[in-house]
Design an enzyme around this catalytic site. Sequence first.
Site, PDB file in Angstrom:
ATOM      1  N   LYS A  90       0.815  -1.231   0.000  1.00 29.62           N
ATOM      2  CA  LYS A  90       0.000   0.000   0.000  1.00 29.62           C
ATOM      3  C   LYS A  90       0.843   1.275   0.000  1.00 29.62           C
ATOM      4  O   LYS A  90       0.431   2.308   0.515  1.00 29.62           O
ATOM      5  CB  LYS A  90      -0.957   0.012   1.202  1.00 29.62           C
ATOM      6  N   ASP A 117      -6.593  -7.744   9.746  1.00 27.34           N
ATOM      7  CA  ASP A 117      -7.971  -7.251   9.691  1.00 27.34           C
ATOM      8  C   ASP A 117      -8.949  -8.298   9.179  1.00 27.34           C
ATOM      9  O   ASP A 117     -10.130  -8.303   9.564  1.00 27.34           O
ATOM     10  CB  ASP A 117      -8.071  -5.972   8.855  1.00 27.34           C
TER      11      ASP A 117
END
Length: 370
Positions: free
Chosen positions: A96, A133
């Site tokens: 990312k 997550d």
Amino acid sequence: LIILFFFSDFGGSTFRVILVKLKPNASPDIKSTTLSMENRMKFVGGEELFDHLAKCVADFIKKESLDNIEIPLGFTFSFPMQQASLCYGTLVRWTKGFENPDVVDRNVAELLNRALAKNEVTKKVKVVALANDTAGTLVAGCCKYTDCHSGVILGTGTNAAYSEKVSNVSSLSGCTEKMVVINMEWGNFGELGHLTDLQTDYDKQLDASSNNPGKQLYEKMISGMYIGELARLALLKRATSKSIFSGNIPDVLHKENSLDGAVVSNCISCEGDLQAVFPTASPADVAVIQEVCNAVSNRAARLAAAGVHAIWLKREKEQFTVAVDGSVFLKHATFAKVMGSTLQELGCTATLEIATDGSGLGSALIAAIA
């Protein structure tokens, strides 16, 4: 009895701190704050990065008047990890757009604990559980759906986890547990060439200009961080050939990563001021912009559905619920609908269900039972 649990979520574009109060026979009471990550934080030293995260936790503690209370912390770290235990996970590599030095191959739970211990306000807060997550979303989904066996994130990045029989995991031979959660890190699918036939020239151009060429190829075709750039590259090619904008190319198309997933969604739904983004666009140009954004978005949703279909096949085509969280799935104009219809087209009986803030609640619950 009220039990307090902290949860912090470091996923890329934001850092969230959440306080969860668990009460008997009542829904969790949740308070949270979300902070955007400045782009420069992607490049600072690892110690400075985790000091910043600790300061965010300290600011939240002061705001909620929780000074000097010992509260266990569940830490969601949404980057590829090699996790050896509940509170030990080393970063495999940054994704990312992050490039912070001195973090890869180190235990991120310990890095945050050290930063928390240095801050006077947070010295009594300690990481007791580390989770991805997707695992948090899966756990949160299990609280609502008894047949939930998978958690999927479709946001800035993308990943999935699912429950698997220990007997099917050769590295866990001798383990007495019956089931284990597998963090798939599916964003990196394609590294061995399996997506080559599906990659367009735009995919290859985006990958070549990224900070991790050849990595996270599936993620680069699906997630919110990249679909805007894919649309920009496709539109720029058309504009350069003068098939749109009559040769008067909007400045935004010349700037790398100037379009994000929200703009792509707005173009499809005609929400927001598209004229402000593309000031030289005629009605015919707008139609082409919508066509490109639809093509990029539909492909992303269908590829995401293919990933869920693969989990369904691995679980021997049983009916189960998939808990889904992430801004692209929750906010994109058409993504969830196209993903669901694609699963039906594939004959997949897995059901997609929204797990709002699933990664947060799930990590707090993991901390609660740690």
